[in-house]
Design an enzyme around this catalytic site. Structure first.
Site, mmCIF file in Angstrom:
data_model
loop_
_atom_site.group_PDB
_atom_site.id
_atom_site.type_symbol
_atom_site.label_atom_id
_atom_site.label_comp_id
_atom_site.label_asym_id
_atom_site.label_seq_id
_atom_site.Cartn_x
_atom_site.Cartn_y
_atom_site.Cartn_z
ATOM 1 N N GLY A 40 0.826 -1.209 0.000
ATOM 2 C CA GLY A 40 0.000 0.000 0.000
ATOM 3 C C GLY A 40 0.854 1.251 0.000
ATOM 4 C CG MET A 74 1.753 -18.144 -4.554
ATOM 5 S SD MET A 74 1.009 -19.425 -3.544
ATOM 6 C CE MET A 74 1.779 -19.117 -1.980
ATOM 7 C CB VAL A 118 5.819 5.891 12.923
ATOM 8 C CG1 VAL A 118 4.804 6.915 13.427
ATOM 9 C CG2 VAL A 118 6.449 6.335 11.611
ATOM 10 C CD GLU A 141 -2.285 -20.293 -2.738
ATOM 11 O OE1 GLU A 141 -2.761 -19.383 -3.423
ATOM 12 O OE2 GLU A 141 -1.803 -20.108 -1.618
ATOM 13 C CG HIS A 190 -2.481 -14.562 3.609
ATOM 14 N ND1 HIS A 190 -3.094 -15.532 2.846
ATOM 15 C CD2 HIS A 190 -1.206 -14.496 3.153
ATOM 16 C CE1 HIS A 190 -2.235 -16.034 1.979
ATOM 17 N NE2 HIS A 190 -1.078 -15.433 2.151
ATOM 18 C CG ASN A 228 -2.090 -16.439 -2.127
ATOM 19 O OD1 ASN A 228 -2.911 -16.959 -2.880
ATOM 20 N ND2 ASN A 228 -1.201 -17.117 -1.494
HETATM 21 P P1 FAE Z 1 3.329 -4.915 4.647
HETATM 22 O O1 FAE Z 1 3.826 -5.512 3.389
HETATM 23 O O2 FAE Z 1 3.202 -5.782 5.849
HETATM 24 O O3 FAE Z 1 4.320 -3.698 4.989
HETATM 25 C C1 FAE Z 1 4.242 -2.951 6.169
HETATM 26 C C2 FAE Z 1 5.607 -2.331 6.416
HETATM 27 O O4 FAE Z 1 5.483 -1.357 7.448
HETATM 28 C C3 FAE Z 1 6.665 -3.322 6.877
HETATM 29 O O5 FAE Z 1 7.819 -3.161 6.104
HETATM 30 C C4 FAE Z 1 6.919 -2.922 8.336
HETATM 31 O O6 FAE Z 1 8.255 -3.143 8.754
HETATM 32 C C5 FAE Z 1 6.578 -1.448 8.327
HETATM 33 N N1 FAE Z 1 6.143 -0.927 9.625
HETATM 34 C C6 FAE Z 1 5.253 -1.493 10.460
HETATM 35 N N2 FAE Z 1 5.058 -0.710 11.562
HETATM 36 C C7 FAE Z 1 5.852 0.393 11.354
HETATM 37 C C8 FAE Z 1 6.100 1.550 12.144
HETATM 38 N N3 FAE Z 1 5.470 1.773 13.309
HETATM 39 N N4 FAE Z 1 6.994 2.457 11.690
HETATM 40 C C9 FAE Z 1 7.635 2.249 10.503
HETATM 41 N N5 FAE Z 1 7.440 1.159 9.732
HETATM 42 C C10 FAE Z 1 6.544 0.232 10.149
HETATM 43 O O7 FAE Z 1 1.947 -4.190 4.448
HETATM 44 N N6 FAE Z 1 0.621 -12.643 0.106
HETATM 45 C C11 FAE Z 1 0.339 -12.961 -1.173
HETATM 46 O O8 FAE Z 1 -0.511 -12.328 -1.801
HETATM 47 N N7 FAE Z 1 0.999 -14.008 -1.792
HETATM 48 C C12 FAE Z 1 1.933 -14.764 -1.132
HETATM 49 O O9 FAE Z 1 2.518 -15.678 -1.719
HETATM 50 C C13 FAE Z 1 2.210 -14.450 0.225
HETATM 51 N N8 FAE Z 1 3.099 -15.187 0.938
HETATM 52 C C14 FAE Z 1 3.463 -14.761 2.201
HETATM 53 C C15 FAE Z 1 4.477 -15.439 2.888
HETATM 54 C C16 FAE Z 1 4.928 -14.957 4.108
HETATM 55 C C17 FAE Z 1 6.008 -15.696 4.845
HETATM 56 C C18 FAE Z 1 4.351 -13.779 4.657
HETATM 57 C C19 FAE Z 1 4.827 -13.228 5.981
HETATM 58 C C20 FAE Z 1 3.333 -13.118 3.995
HETATM 59 C C21 FAE Z 1 2.884 -13.587 2.769
HETATM 60 N N9 FAE Z 1 1.893 -12.927 2.059
HETATM 61 C C22 FAE Z 1 1.559 -13.314 0.802
HETATM 62 C C23 FAE Z 1 1.191 -11.759 2.630
HETATM 63 C C24 FAE Z 1 1.650 -10.422 2.021
HETATM 64 O O10 FAE Z 1 3.053 -10.335 2.008
HETATM 65 C C25 FAE Z 1 1.020 -9.293 2.845
HETATM 66 O O11 FAE Z 1 -0.390 -9.419 2.745
HETATM 67 C C26 FAE Z 1 1.437 -7.930 2.344
HETATM 68 O O12 FAE Z 1 2.824 -7.749 2.403
HETATM 69 C C27 FAE Z 1 0.754 -6.837 3.163
HETATM 70 O O13 FAE Z 1 1.003 -5.593 2.534
HETATM 71 P P2 FAE Z 1 0.794 -4.249 3.328
HETATM 72 O O14 FAE Z 1 0.967 -3.139 2.381
HETATM 73 O O15 FAE Z 1 -0.480 -4.341 4.085
#
Ligand code: FAE
Length: 560
Positions: A76, A177, A304, A415, A500, A538
């Site tokens: 996002g 994925m 933050v 999957e 997720h 996903n």
């Molecule tokens: P996200 O990617 O979680 O990013 C948030 C960022 O904010 C992170 O870098 C944090 O370090 C940072 N942050 C948090 N708090 C703070 C703060 N207070 N100050 C500064 N920085 C901060 O958010 N989804 C799929 O669709 N396909 C897949 O194959 C898949 N496999 C996955 C495998 C694993 C092992 C994991 C953990 C997740 C997987 N996901 C998968 C989920 C997907 O990566 C996740 O839904 C997204 O990354 C979420 O995106 P956001 O933008 O919500």
């Protein structure tokens, strides 16, 4: 199965023609840096002291005020930053993790899953792999040194939430994925959104930006996908349909790995602790493109801690910068006119709950914290017997799934996940996404100054029931059976963790239909927290597509 009672490549074109800016951004990131599924290790749990991780460079100085700030650098936030930068809006991205571009003493940026080291986890003493056992023995996890590593676990009662840390957020650690939800389920989840527009404009844009591709036969027919072919054939024998699962891992690169012509990554057991090659994580596309606009600044290793608003409507953020030991090296503040929360479901919801409950932003909606879901995540392990060889070499990127979503009695998209143990295990693993209507709740705990998740021991029951229907039939048709000895608790399934997490700041409830938070102007949620708990597949493609949709309107209407 019984329910436990107790508890790279750089394609020359993309949708928005950002290639030149991507290159510029990469250059900018490189100079900024000049100043950082699961597998089985049969070795005993001891620290991998042989590798010294890189010392992350001190982050650059920042100005005191920006027109826009994104908290986080996940899907996002990265979408928002690129589009804000393209609109000429001075934007700061703040990320608590590091920029992953500095090699450790072994010459690699990321460690693999077989010999994890300090780079694996965010300030932990031991790795916490979701598949922790081999034949019932806890042989997978290793002692590691504490370091700002790439994968974090947030441990609550009955639920562990996995998240990525670093520039690119979850894109650094995920399985790549990239799946478009079934349209009828999308319309159930988001009845207020224009589905035509999402499916005709925003999903295709997200797919193009993230370089989504599908596995070609030459890769799928290799030894590295024997595990997937065998599970697919068993699924077909049981009368299930299977579907392609597109991915952001570049399959042409994987073909070169298999041919021995490129440095292996997916075929070398890299994924949940990061991929050194092949995967289009956000630090390969959106983020360098954003920086390349010349309007976006990145601040790493900076968390933050609090948000408030002054009488003029300006947002003030309290920040803490850390070093590689986790020691706070600087506390500072920064302000902005427009604030985008992209800290992920858990991070965004925690910041908003803290702001509401401490009285810093008291007018935030009482809906914040509600509607949390685990996307119905449920893992199952199956013992195949001698006819079900899965192969000792397995690619870490899943590419197929059992699609039983159309069955209202057992809505499951399972999957076919690798189990790259390096030996033949005759074991198939499935990461099932189920339609679990149960929702948890996040609340602010003043004594720990953090968000607490309420998720009861029985709230995974609908996932269990649906998965059991599918895999009972699968086992019956194939003479296979449930395999214990992989997950903690010695169950043949795992309902105690999610990759997720979704919800906590729901679109149309805690915000308007574009992520504008109720009670304040120029304050937005732009990440997975907007999605009400389950999206049937996903989630990152949906998070990206929704962010693209929302930021387009926000820039046009709020920032002209
Ligand atoms: P996200 O990617 O979680 O990013 C948030 C960022 O904010 C992170 O870098 C944090 O370090 C940072 N942050 C948090 N708090 C703070 C703060 N207070 N100050 C500064 N920085 C901060 O958010 N989804 C799929 O669709 N396909 C897949 O194959 C898949 N496999 C996955 C495998 C694993 C092992 C994991 C953990 C997740 C997987 N996901 C998968 C989920 C997907 O990566 C996740 O839904 C997204 O990354 C979420 O995106 P956001 O933008 O919500």
């Amino acid at each position: 199965m019984k329910k436990q009672e107790q508890n790279s490549p750089d394609p020359s074109q993309d949708a928005s023609g950002i290639t030149r800016r991507t290159f510029l951004g990469r250059t900018a990131m490189a100079s900024a840096a000049a100043m950082g599924v699961t597998t089985v290790s049969l070795a005993s749990a001891r620290a991998n002291a042989a590798v010294t991780p890189a010392e992350p460079p001190a982050p650059d100085a920042i100005a005191s005020h920006y027109r826009a700030i994104t908290i986080g650098t996940g899907y996002g936030a990265s979408v928002a930053a690129l589009r804000l930068g393209e609109a000429g809006i001075d934007t700061l991205m703040i990320e608590m993790g590091q920029l992953w571009d500095q090699p450790a003493s072994d010459g690699k940026v990321h460690c693999n899953m077989v010999r994890p080291d300090a780079r694996a986890m965010w300030f932990k003493d031991k790795t916490e792999a979701p598949v922790s056992n081999v034949l019932g023995l806890p042989l997978v996890d290793r002692r590691i040194d504490r370091y700002p590593g790439v994968l974090d676990t947030l441990n609550y009662d009955n639920m562990t939430v996995y998240v990525g840390r670093g520039v690119g957020g979850g894109s650094l650690v995920n399985g790549g994925m990239a799946v478009v939800p079934k349209r009828n389920f999308f319309e159930e989840v988001f009845p207020q959104l224009p589905a035509d527009e999402m499916y005709e404009t925003w999903y295709p844009l997200a797919q193009a930006m993230l370089h989504v591709n599908s596995v070609p036969d030459k890769v799928y027919n290799s030894d590295f996908y024997q595990f997937s072919r065998v599970a697919e054939s068993f699924a077909h024998k049981a009368g299930f349909a299977t579907a392609d699962v597109p991915n952001v891992y570049d399959f042409e690169y994987m073909a070169q790995e298999i041919a021995g012509e490129a440095e292996p990554s997916a075929t070398a057991r890299e994924v949940i602790y990061g991929n050194n090659h092949g995967k289009q994580s956000l630090d390969k596309n959106y983020i360098p493109a954003a920086i390349g606009t010349g309007y976006v600044t990145l601040r790493t290793l900076t968390r933050v801690t609090a948000i408030e608003q002054d009488a003029n409507g300006i947002y003030h953020l309290s920040l803490q910068t850390i070093d590689a030991t986790g020691a706070v090296t600087e506390t500072l503040s920064v302000s902005c006119d427009h604030l985008f929360l992209g800290a992920g479901t858990m991070g965004t919801t925690e910041l908003l709950l803290r702001a509401r409950e401490t009285g810093a932003l008291p007018a935030l909606s009482s809906e914040i914290g509600t509607g949390w879901g685990n996307n119905g995540n449920f893992m199952v392990s199956i013992a195949n017997g001698w006819r079900g060889r899965t192969g000792s070499d397995q690619s870490s990127m899943p590419v197929k799934g059992i699609d039983n979503w159309g069955d209202p009695e057992a809505q499951v998209f399972a999957e076919i996940a690798p189990f790259p143990a390096g030996i033949e295990t005759f074991t198939s693993l499935f990461l099932a996404i189920t339609n679990n209507p149960e929702r948890g709740c996040l609340t602010y705990n003043a004594s720990t100054d953090s968000a607490q998740l309420s998720w009861g021991p029985d709230q995974s029951q609908p996932s269990f029931d649906a998965a059991k229907k599918v895999f009972d039939r699968y086992n019956e048709a194939n003479g296979t059976h449930y395999r214990r000895g992989l997950f903690k608790g010695n169950q043949p399934y795992a309902d105690f963790f999610t990759y997720h997490p979704l919800g906590g700041c729901l679109l149309g409830k805690a915000t308007d239909l574009y992520g504008r938070l109720s009670g304040y102007s120029r304050l937005y949620s732009i990440d997975g927290s907007l999605i009400p708990g389950n999206v049937g597949v996903n989630p990152f493609l949906t998070i990206t597509a929704l962010a693209e949709r929302n930021i387009a309107t926000i820039i046009r209407e709020d920032m002209a």
